[in-house]
Design a protein around this motif. Structure first.
Motif, PDB file in Angstrom:
ATOM      1  N   ASN A  44       0.810  -1.209   0.000  1.00  0.00           N
ATOM      2  CA  ASN A  44       0.000   0.000   0.000  1.00  0.00           C
ATOM      3  C   ASN A  44       0.847   1.266   0.000  1.00  0.00           C
ATOM      4  O   ASN A  44       0.453   2.285  -0.575  1.00  0.00           O
ATOM      5  CB  ASN A  44      -0.950   0.005   1.194  1.00  0.00           C
ATOM      6  N   ILE A  45       1.992   1.194   0.653  1.00  0.00           N
ATOM      7  CA  ILE A  45       2.917   2.335   0.619  1.00  0.00           C
ATOM      8  C   ILE A  45       3.378   2.577  -0.811  1.00  0.00           C
ATOM      9  O   ILE A  45       3.440   3.718  -1.288  1.00  0.00           O
ATOM     10  CB  ILE A  45       4.121   2.086   1.555  1.00  0.00           C
ATOM     11  N   VAL A  46       3.710   1.503  -1.520  1.00  0.00           N
ATOM     12  CA  VAL A  46       4.119   1.627  -2.927  1.00  0.00           C
ATOM     13  C   VAL A  46       2.989   2.239  -3.747  1.00  0.00           C
ATOM     14  O   VAL A  46       3.215   3.117  -4.585  1.00  0.00           O
ATOM     15  CB  VAL A  46       4.516   0.245  -3.497  1.00  0.00           C
ATOM     16  N   ARG A  47       1.767   1.779  -3.510  1.00  0.00           N
ATOM     17  CA  ARG A  47       0.614   2.302  -4.246  1.00  0.00           C
ATOM     18  C   ARG A  47       0.415   3.788  -3.977  1.00  0.00           C
ATOM     19  O   ARG A  47       0.139   4.570  -4.898  1.00  0.00           O
ATOM     20  CB  ARG A  47      -0.654   1.541  -3.859  1.00  0.00           C
ATOM     21  N   ILE A  48       0.554   4.182  -2.724  1.00  0.00           N
ATOM     22  CA  ILE A  48       0.400   5.596  -2.361  1.00  0.00           C
ATOM     23  C   ILE A  48       1.470   6.446  -3.037  1.00  0.00           C
ATOM     24  O   ILE A  48       1.190   7.517  -3.590  1.00  0.00           O
ATOM     25  CB  ILE A  48       0.447   5.771  -0.830  1.00  0.00           C
ATOM     26  N   LEU A  49       2.722   5.962  -2.995  1.00  0.00           N
ATOM     27  CA  LEU A  49       3.820   6.697  -3.624  1.00  0.00           C
ATOM     28  C   LEU A  49       3.626   6.809  -5.128  1.00  0.00           C
ATOM     29  O   LEU A  49       3.897   7.863  -5.721  1.00  0.00           O
ATOM     30  CB  LEU A  49       5.156   6.018  -3.312  1.00  0.00           C
ATOM     31  N   LEU A  50       3.163   5.723  -5.749  1.00  0.00           N
ATOM     32  CA  LEU A  50       2.890   5.752  -7.183  1.00  0.00           C
ATOM     33  C   LEU A  50       1.805   6.778  -7.518  1.00  0.00           C
ATOM     34  O   LEU A  50       1.934   7.561  -8.460  1.00  0.00           O
ATOM     35  CB  LEU A  50       2.447   4.369  -7.669  1.00  0.00           C
ATOM     36  N   ALA A  51       0.739   6.763  -6.729  1.00  0.00           N
ATOM     37  CA  ALA A  51      -0.368   7.688  -6.971  1.00  0.00           C
ATOM     38  C   ALA A  51       0.066   9.140  -6.782  1.00  0.00           C
ATOM     39  O   ALA A  51      -0.258  10.007  -7.605  1.00  0.00           O
ATOM     40  CB  ALA A  51      -1.537   7.353  -6.049  1.00  0.00           C
ATOM     41  N   LEU A  52       0.806   9.413  -5.702  1.00  0.00           N
ATOM     42  CA  LEU A  52       1.275  10.773  -5.444  1.00  0.00           C
ATOM     43  C   LEU A  52       2.233  11.254  -6.523  1.00  0.00           C
ATOM     44  O   LEU A  52       2.106  12.364  -7.048  1.00  0.00           O
ATOM     45  CB  LEU A  52       1.950  10.843  -4.072  1.00  0.00           C
ATOM     46  N   SER A  53       3.205  10.396  -6.868  1.00  0.00           N
ATOM     47  CA  SER A  53       4.184  10.762  -7.905  1.00  0.00           C
ATOM     48  C   SER A  53       3.496  10.981  -9.241  1.00  0.00           C
ATOM     49  O   SER A  53       3.788  11.943  -9.961  1.00  0.00           O
ATOM     50  CB  SER A  53       5.243   9.663  -8.040  1.00  0.00           C
ATOM     51  N   GLY A  54       2.568  10.074  -9.575  1.00  0.00           N
ATOM     52  CA  GLY A  54       1.832  10.210 -10.828  1.00  0.00           C
ATOM     53  C   GLY A  54       1.010  11.481 -10.865  1.00  0.00           C
ATOM     54  O   GLY A  54       0.951  12.170 -11.889  1.00  0.00           O
ATOM     55  N   GLY A  55       0.386  11.810  -9.743  1.00  0.00           N
ATOM     56  CA  GLY A  55      -0.414  13.034  -9.677  1.00  0.00           C
ATOM     57  C   GLY A  55       0.426  14.284  -9.859  1.00  0.00           C
ATOM     58  O   GLY A  55       0.031  15.217 -10.572  1.00  0.00           O
ATOM     59  N   ILE A  56       1.593  14.309  -9.218  1.00  0.00           N
ATOM     60  CA  ILE A  56       2.489  15.461  -9.348  1.00  0.00           C
ATOM     61  C   ILE A  56       2.972  15.599 -10.790  1.00  0.00           C
ATOM     62  O   ILE A  56       2.970  16.695 -11.374  1.00  0.00           O
ATOM     63  CB  ILE A  56       3.683  15.327  -8.385  1.00  0.00           C
ATOM     64  N   LEU A  57       3.391  14.477 -11.375  1.00  0.00           N
ATOM     65  CA  LEU A  57       3.859  14.505 -12.762  1.00  0.00           C
ATOM     66  C   LEU A  57       2.732  14.925 -13.712  1.00  0.00           C
ATOM     67  O   LEU A  57       2.967  15.692 -14.657  1.00  0.00           O
ATOM     68  CB  LEU A  57       4.388  13.127 -13.171  1.00  0.00           C
TER      69      LEU A  57
END
Length: 296
Positions: A44-57
């Motif tokens: 879930n941490i990986v999923r959160i980081l992916l979502a946050l990074s994707g949103g910023i990008l």
């Protein structure tokens, strides 16, 4: 006696309230701990980081769309951002699909090829980024002929990026009063005048003597910018030491082209608006690879 009993009773009531509050706080902590244990694991941490990074990008690369800037840089960045967000949403489904695929015939080979390709891609991005940053630190001594590389002209006015290059050029010419410059850029079908003429007009209007400026108004690419400017360098006996005024992300490729033609270059990097840096940096990576493959 009655007052004393009431006082004791009142104190006991306060203690009971305090104990109740403490128990409530303890229960809240337990609830939070249990929630974190249940929901916050490595996946879930990986999923959160992916979502946050994707949103910023996604925000960074789609922002230029509002200004009408659409190129391979922000298209690529937007696609990557959407893929990251999609992966975070469908994390388990995609991972299960990968596991099933690997078990199939040639599945492991395909995954190995994908890993190698991804490694090469990431390495290329890292290396080109380092080269682009390093190139901007290559500063000359002021005896070079300045070449200002063109960029889009809106009607007869410079776009924001071209104006950034002109501001850097003006600063260089004011600091080095004996230096001359070549403004290089042709006229596109959607431009009112050539990029060279636009740059000449801007520099003269901002206090630079027109006698110090040579115009090269036929080029349509970075390679042509340098090649055509070389003809002026040779015809005017201006030597082979040049300072290139362009945006930071573009210095490395322009300098590499200049060196391939026998010139020695230094950088006059123009400050790029922060919201354009991701888009044009990715676009420039494509340019660097294309130049290395097809023009090297």
């Amino acid at each position: 006696m009655v007052e004393r009993i009431n006082g004791v009773m009142h104190m006991n009531e306060n203690k009971n309230v305090d104990n109740t509050n403490k128990n409530a706080n303890i229960n809240k902590k337990d609830i939070l701990k249990n929630w974190f244990k249940t929901n916050i694991n490595r996946q879930n941490i990986v999923r959160i980081l992916l979502a946050l990074s994707g949103g910023i990008l996604f925000g960074l690369f789609t922002n230029p769309f509002a200004s009408g800037i659409i190129n391979i840089g922000n298209i690529t960045g937007t696609i990557i951002a959407v893929l990251m967000i999609s992966y975070s949403i469908m994390f388990d489904v995609i991972n299960n699909g990968i596991r099933k695929f690997v078990r199939r015939k040639y599945g492991r080979l395909a995954m190995f090829v994908a890993v190698v390709f991804s490694t090469v891609l990431v390495t290329t991005v890292v290396v080109t980024t380092i080269m682009m940053i390093t190139a901007t630190t290559k500063i000359g001594d002021g005896t070079e002929t300045l070449i200002v590389l063109g960029c889009k002209v809106n009607g007869e006015s410079p776009c924001s990026m071209l104006e950034e290059r002109l501001i850097a050029a003006k600063s260089y010419l004011e600091e080095h009063e004996e230096a001359v410059c070549i403004v290089s850029g042709g006229q596109g079908s959607d431009e009112g005048i050539s990029e060279a003429e636009c740059m000449y007009n801007w520099l003269v209007a901002n206090g630079i003597d027109g006698a110090r400026i040579y115009m090269e108004d036929q080029s349509t690419s970075t390679i042509e910018n340098i090649k055509n400017s070389m003809e002026i360098l040779e015809n005017e006996n201006l030597g082979t030491n040049v300072a290139i005024a362009t945006n930071e992300f573009h210095v490395f490729r322009a300098g590499t082209v200049a060196e391939s033609m026998g010139l020695t270059y230094s950088a006059v990097p123009a400050k790029t608006s922060w919201w354009l840096v991701p888009t044009y940096s990715v676009r420039e990576m494509y340019g660097i690879v294309a130049t290395a493959l097809f023009e090297g």
